[in-house]
Design a protein around this motif. Sequence first.
Motif, PDB file in Angstrom:
ATOM      1  N   ASN A   1     -10.635   6.002  -5.764  1.00  0.00           N
ATOM      2  CA  ASN A   1     -11.748   5.318  -6.436  1.00  0.00           C
ATOM      3  C   ASN A   1     -11.493   3.808  -6.459  1.00  0.00           C
ATOM      4  O   ASN A   1     -11.557   3.158  -7.496  1.00  0.00           O
ATOM      5  CB  ASN A   1     -11.923   5.853  -7.859  1.00  0.00           C
ATOM      6  CG  ASN A   1     -13.238   5.418  -8.486  1.00  0.00           C
ATOM      7  OD1 ASN A   1     -14.220   5.162  -7.796  1.00  0.00           O
ATOM      8  ND2 ASN A   1     -13.260   5.317  -9.806  1.00  0.00           N
ATOM      9  N   ILE A   2     -11.219   3.263  -5.292  1.00  0.00           N
ATOM     10  CA  ILE A   2     -10.815   1.855  -5.192  1.00  0.00           C
ATOM     11  C   ILE A   2     -11.534   1.154  -4.048  1.00  0.00           C
ATOM     12  O   ILE A   2     -11.786   1.753  -2.989  1.00  0.00           O
ATOM     13  CB  ILE A   2      -9.281   1.744  -5.005  1.00  0.00           C
ATOM     14  CG1 ILE A   2      -8.808   0.298  -5.141  1.00  0.00           C
ATOM     15  CG2 ILE A   2      -8.831   2.362  -3.690  1.00  0.00           C
ATOM     16  CD1 ILE A   2      -7.301   0.153  -5.229  1.00  0.00           C
ATOM     17  N   LEU A   3     -11.867  -0.100  -4.274  1.00  0.00           N
ATOM     18  CA  LEU A   3     -12.394  -1.008  -3.249  1.00  0.00           C
ATOM     19  C   LEU A   3     -11.310  -2.025  -2.935  1.00  0.00           C
ATOM     20  O   LEU A   3     -10.730  -2.622  -3.847  1.00  0.00           O
ATOM     21  CB  LEU A   3     -13.643  -1.712  -3.768  1.00  0.00           C
ATOM     22  CG  LEU A   3     -14.186  -2.881  -2.945  1.00  0.00           C
ATOM     23  CD1 LEU A   3     -14.651  -2.421  -1.571  1.00  0.00           C
ATOM     24  CD2 LEU A   3     -15.334  -3.576  -3.693  1.00  0.00           C
ATOM     25  N   ILE A   4     -11.014  -2.203  -1.651  1.00  0.00           N
ATOM     26  CA  ILE A   4      -9.978  -3.144  -1.217  1.00  0.00           C
ATOM     27  C   ILE A   4     -10.637  -4.229  -0.380  1.00  0.00           C
ATOM     28  O   ILE A   4     -11.405  -3.936   0.534  1.00  0.00           O
ATOM     29  CB  ILE A   4      -8.891  -2.432  -0.396  1.00  0.00           C
ATOM     30  CG1 ILE A   4      -8.240  -1.322  -1.226  1.00  0.00           C
ATOM     31  CG2 ILE A   4      -7.832  -3.426   0.093  1.00  0.00           C
ATOM     32  CD1 ILE A   4      -7.259  -0.452  -0.443  1.00  0.00           C
ATOM     33  N   GLY A   5     -10.344  -5.497  -0.683  1.00  0.00           N
ATOM     34  CA  GLY A   5     -10.944  -6.571   0.089  1.00  0.00           C
ATOM     35  C   GLY A   5     -10.110  -7.828   0.078  1.00  0.00           C
ATOM     36  O   GLY A   5      -9.360  -8.078  -0.862  1.00  0.00           O
ATOM     37  N   GLY A   6     -10.237  -8.615   1.156  1.00  0.00           N
ATOM     38  CA  GLY A   6      -9.549  -9.893   1.189  1.00  0.00           C
ATOM     39  C   GLY A   6      -9.277 -10.388   2.588  1.00  0.00           C
ATOM     40  O   GLY A   6      -9.768  -9.851   3.586  1.00  0.00           O
ATOM     41  N   ASP A   7      -8.473 -11.438   2.629  1.00  0.00           N
ATOM     42  CA  ASP A   7      -8.014 -12.038   3.882  1.00  0.00           C
ATOM     43  C   ASP A   7      -6.721 -11.353   4.275  1.00  0.00           C
ATOM     44  O   ASP A   7      -5.659 -11.646   3.745  1.00  0.00           O
ATOM     45  CB  ASP A   7      -7.805 -13.543   3.670  1.00  0.00           C
ATOM     46  CG  ASP A   7      -7.196 -14.232   4.884  1.00  0.00           C
ATOM     47  OD1 ASP A   7      -7.064 -13.582   5.941  1.00  0.00           O
ATOM     48  OD2 ASP A   7      -6.839 -15.422   4.761  1.00  0.00           O
TER      49      ASP A   7
ATOM     50  N   LYS B   1      -2.043   5.608  -6.112  1.00  0.00           N
ATOM     51  CA  LYS B   1      -3.056   5.012  -6.984  1.00  0.00           C
ATOM     52  C   LYS B   1      -4.327   4.634  -6.229  1.00  0.00           C
ATOM     53  O   LYS B   1      -5.295   4.158  -6.840  1.00  0.00           O
ATOM     54  CB  LYS B   1      -2.495   3.758  -7.659  1.00  0.00           C
ATOM     55  CG  LYS B   1      -1.198   3.992  -8.425  1.00  0.00           C
ATOM     56  CD  LYS B   1      -0.597   2.662  -8.865  1.00  0.00           C
ATOM     57  CE  LYS B   1       0.790   2.849  -9.459  1.00  0.00           C
ATOM     58  NZ  LYS B   1       1.444   1.549  -9.743  1.00  0.00           N
ATOM     59  N   LEU B   2      -4.335   4.837  -4.921  1.00  0.00           N
ATOM     60  CA  LEU B   2      -5.434   4.330  -4.095  1.00  0.00           C
ATOM     61  C   LEU B   2      -6.591   5.320  -4.030  1.00  0.00           C
ATOM     62  O   LEU B   2      -7.005   5.781  -2.968  1.00  0.00           O
ATOM     63  CB  LEU B   2      -4.927   4.000  -2.690  1.00  0.00           C
ATOM     64  CG  LEU B   2      -3.801   2.964  -2.612  1.00  0.00           C
ATOM     65  CD1 LEU B   2      -3.363   2.756  -1.172  1.00  0.00           C
ATOM     66  CD2 LEU B   2      -4.242   1.639  -3.248  1.00  0.00           C
TER      67      LEU B   2
ATOM     68  N   LEU C   1       0.819  -1.207   0.000  1.00  0.00           N
ATOM     69  CA  LEU C   1       0.000   0.000   0.000  1.00  0.00           C
ATOM     70  C   LEU C   1       0.858   1.264   0.000  1.00  0.00           C
ATOM     71  O   LEU C   1       0.467   2.284  -0.582  1.00  0.00           O
ATOM     72  CB  LEU C   1      -0.946  -0.004   1.199  1.00  0.00           C
ATOM     73  CG  LEU C   1      -2.021  -1.098   1.195  1.00  0.00           C
ATOM     74  CD1 LEU C   1      -2.841  -1.036   2.475  1.00  0.00           C
ATOM     75  CD2 LEU C   1      -2.934  -0.971  -0.020  1.00  0.00           C
ATOM     76  N   GLN C   2       2.024   1.209   0.619  1.00  0.00           N
ATOM     77  CA  GLN C   2       2.945   2.354   0.568  1.00  0.00           C
ATOM     78  C   GLN C   2       3.454   2.556  -0.856  1.00  0.00           C
ATOM     79  O   GLN C   2       3.519   3.689  -1.352  1.00  0.00           O
ATOM     80  CB  GLN C   2       4.111   2.129   1.528  1.00  0.00           C
ATOM     81  CG  GLN C   2       3.747   2.167   3.010  1.00  0.00           C
ATOM     82  CD  GLN C   2       3.324   3.550   3.466  1.00  0.00           C
ATOM     83  OE1 GLN C   2       3.923   4.546   3.101  1.00  0.00           O
ATOM     84  NE2 GLN C   2       2.258   3.615   4.245  1.00  0.00           N
ATOM     85  N   ILE C   3       3.825   1.463  -1.521  1.00  0.00           N
ATOM     86  CA  ILE C   3       4.343   1.545  -2.883  1.00  0.00           C
ATOM     87  C   ILE C   3       3.315   2.162  -3.826  1.00  0.00           C
ATOM     88  O   ILE C   3       3.652   2.991  -4.683  1.00  0.00           O
ATOM     89  CB  ILE C   3       4.742   0.136  -3.392  1.00  0.00           C
ATOM     90  CG1 ILE C   3       5.958  -0.377  -2.622  1.00  0.00           C
ATOM     91  CG2 ILE C   3       5.026   0.164  -4.892  1.00  0.00           C
ATOM     92  CD1 ILE C   3       6.273  -1.838  -2.893  1.00  0.00           C
TER      93      ILE C   3
ATOM     94  N   LEU D   1     -10.880   5.766   2.866  1.00  0.00           N
ATOM     95  CA  LEU D   1     -11.294   4.367   2.760  1.00  0.00           C
ATOM     96  C   LEU D   1     -11.427   3.776   4.159  1.00  0.00           C
ATOM     97  O   LEU D   1     -10.487   3.840   4.958  1.00  0.00           O
ATOM     98  CB  LEU D   1     -10.264   3.568   1.949  1.00  0.00           C
ATOM     99  CG  LEU D   1     -10.027   4.046   0.518  1.00  0.00           C
ATOM    100  CD1 LEU D   1      -8.823   3.332  -0.084  1.00  0.00           C
ATOM    101  CD2 LEU D   1     -11.265   3.821  -0.344  1.00  0.00           C
ATOM    102  N   TYR D   2     -12.581   3.190   4.455  1.00  0.00           N
ATOM    103  CA  TYR D   2     -12.866   2.719   5.809  1.00  0.00           C
ATOM    104  C   TYR D   2     -13.339   1.264   5.782  1.00  0.00           C
ATOM    105  O   TYR D   2     -13.933   0.807   4.807  1.00  0.00           O
ATOM    106  CB  TYR D   2     -13.939   3.597   6.453  1.00  0.00           C
ATOM    107  CG  TYR D   2     -13.537   5.049   6.527  1.00  0.00           C
ATOM    108  CD1 TYR D   2     -12.766   5.524   7.581  1.00  0.00           C
ATOM    109  CD2 TYR D   2     -13.906   5.935   5.507  1.00  0.00           C
ATOM    110  CE1 TYR D   2     -12.381   6.865   7.638  1.00  0.00           C
ATOM    111  CE2 TYR D   2     -13.514   7.271   5.560  1.00  0.00           C
ATOM    112  CZ  TYR D   2     -12.753   7.724   6.625  1.00  0.00           C
ATOM    113  OH  TYR D   2     -12.360   9.035   6.667  1.00  0.00           O
TER     114      TYR D   2
END
Length: 224
Positions: free
Chosen positions: A120-126, A117-118, A111-113, A154-155
């Motif tokens: 209009n983005i949805l982030i999801g996963g394990d 680019k973050l 996420l730092q790299i 983003l929350y």
Amino acid sequence: MRVISWNCNGAFRKKYKAIQELNSDIYIIQECENPAMTKDDEYKKFASNYLWVGYKNKGLAIFAKDTISLKDNGWKVYGLEWFISCTINDKFSLLGLWGCGGYIEDIYVYLQIHSEKLNNILIGGDFNSNSCWDKKHKRRTHSSVVNQLAGLGLYSCYHLIENEVQGNESKPTFFLYKKNEKSYHIDYFFYESEKVNNLEIGKFNDWIHLSDHMPVILDIKDGI
């Protein structure tokens, strides 16, 4: 639009029909085999529109309905495990992840790299992480990731819906050794708060025979 994240605990070709019943537009599946390597024709039909990364035959996949445009963004991972960034219908980005190698520290670095680019983005996963384990990771902690994403608007969708604080979740997503008494909340979606419609976590009795993780089911306002 419905998006589901689920660590299937392997052998997804034998389990995809169960998650398919939830009628999601997009599935982020961790610990699944590469569809290109399977001989199962029905699984190949399900996996007609997908992206996959992993090692040998265990990895991370994003599956979408055939009516959805799924375009790999090509974000470099530099050996971090495992991430897929793609664009959905030319409308918004989706970052699917499985904190598998360095766990939250890999996620923090990735996420730092790609921090610029973050949007209009949805982030999801394990994520394989929770703020209760922050002390094990010095600066690259779960709370650091949560704070970075909050700074970008983003929350955690679960915490928005349930009005709970990080580290004090009442609904677990993972059951160690499939034991009800060994439960943790380690699977997440992060998105803009005004675009979140609803979030649900699969019930223990419905899913524990298939996996030690429960599916996380997110409904968002972005239409197909």
